[in-house]
Design an enzyme around this catalytic site. Structure first.
Site, PDB file in Angstrom:
ATOM      1  N   ILE A 152      -3.586 143.498  12.055  1.00 32.88           N
ATOM      2  CA  ILE A 152      -4.678 144.465  11.920  1.00 32.88           C
ATOM      3  C   ILE A 152      -5.128 144.720  13.359  1.00 32.88           C
ATOM      4  O   ILE A 152      -5.752 143.858  13.981  1.00 32.88           O
ATOM      5  CB  ILE A 152      -5.833 143.930  11.049  1.00 32.88           C
ATOM      6  CG1 ILE A 152      -5.338 143.655   9.625  1.00 32.88           C
ATOM      7  CG2 ILE A 152      -6.995 144.925  11.047  1.00 32.88           C
ATOM      8  CD1 ILE A 152      -6.379 143.068   8.701  1.00 32.88           C
ATOM      9  N   PRO A 153      -4.762 145.861  13.933  1.00 28.90           N
ATOM     10  CA  PRO A 153      -4.837 146.072  15.382  1.00 28.90           C
ATOM     11  C   PRO A 153      -6.227 146.368  15.945  1.00 28.90           C
ATOM     12  O   PRO A 153      -6.499 147.462  16.444  1.00 28.90           O
ATOM     13  CB  PRO A 153      -3.885 147.248  15.594  1.00 28.90           C
ATOM     14  CG  PRO A 153      -4.012 148.031  14.327  1.00 28.90           C
ATOM     15  CD  PRO A 153      -4.176 147.003  13.234  1.00 28.90           C
ATOM     16  N   CYS A 154      -7.092 145.373  15.942  1.00 30.29           N
ATOM     17  CA  CYS A 154      -8.435 145.552  16.499  1.00 30.29           C
ATOM     18  C   CYS A 154      -8.389 145.789  18.010  1.00 30.29           C
ATOM     19  O   CYS A 154      -9.330 146.350  18.570  1.00 30.29           O
ATOM     20  CB  CYS A 154      -9.322 144.356  16.152  1.00 30.29           C
ATOM     21  SG  CYS A 154      -8.656 142.766  16.654  1.00 30.29           S
ATOM     22  N   HIS A 155      -7.291 145.402  18.663  1.00 30.18           N
ATOM     23  CA  HIS A 155      -7.172 145.621  20.111  1.00 30.18           C
ATOM     24  C   HIS A 155      -7.089 147.111  20.453  1.00 30.18           C
ATOM     25  O   HIS A 155      -7.295 147.488  21.604  1.00 30.18           O
ATOM     26  CB  HIS A 155      -5.951 144.873  20.668  1.00 30.18           C
ATOM     27  CG  HIS A 155      -4.643 145.304  20.073  1.00 30.18           C
ATOM     28  ND1 HIS A 155      -4.197 144.824  18.858  1.00 30.18           N
ATOM     29  CD2 HIS A 155      -3.704 146.169  20.507  1.00 30.18           C
ATOM     30  CE1 HIS A 155      -3.027 145.364  18.577  1.00 30.18           C
ATOM     31  NE2 HIS A 155      -2.702 146.190  19.563  1.00 30.18           N
TER      32      HIS A 155
END
Length: 165
Positions: A127-130
């Site tokens: 889950i690409p929170c970056h």
């Protein structure tokens, strides 16, 4: 409960599964252990090799290739957090968005609440929170800002040189 460790070029990546579903992923093992202690106090998790298809996805990702992580996940959080995390999953590889934009997509003015939900993401990278930035600043990242920058560089995201990190 199962724990697996993937040896990424950025350091060990720790993953925890409940049944066949991923519940937590981080570069910081202690964060995962704290999460487990809070949500699954009687389960330590056996160390097992990572499922081959997941290993292949991570190999491709860390080589800079676009990967659609179609993994089975169990999201543990509030309804609002889960809504935010689902929006994060829609951010394409190699692109970024802002906390403000996510708030607009969710039809809320709670930019700070969105930021807190992004920061509480239990499944890093998958889950690409970056990929979420502030409007005029780099934003935070539970793995540290240098790791956030490395993940974005891995995806060939170019930030303006004067962008505040």
């Amino acid at each position: 409960m199962q724990q697996s460790i993937y040896r990424s070029p950025l350091g060990p990546f720790f993953l925890w599964f409940h049944g066949e579903k991923l519940i937590y992923a981080t570069f910081h093992e202690e964060q995962g252990l704290n999460f487990l202690a809070k949500h699954f106090p009687k389960s330590l998790g056996d160390l097992k090799p990572l499922q081959e298809s997941y290993r292949q996805d991570l190999d491709s990702y860390f080589r800079g290739r676009k990967v659609n992580f179609e993994w089975s996940l169990t999201l543990i959080g509030t309804d609002f957090q889960k809504r935010v995390w689902r929006e994060l999953q829609k951010i394409p590889h190699g692109q970024v968005t802002t906390y403000k934009r996510i708030a607009q997509l969710l039809d809320t003015r709670g930019f700070q609440a969105v930021g807190q939900a992004v920061g509480a993401n239990p499944i890093s990278v998958i889950i690409p929170c970056h990929r979420v930035l502030g409007t005029h600043w780099f934003g935070g990242y539970g793995g540290g800002l240098s790791l956030k920058r490395l993940l974005l560089e891995l995806e060939n995201v170019t930030l303006a040189p004067n962008f505040q990190a």
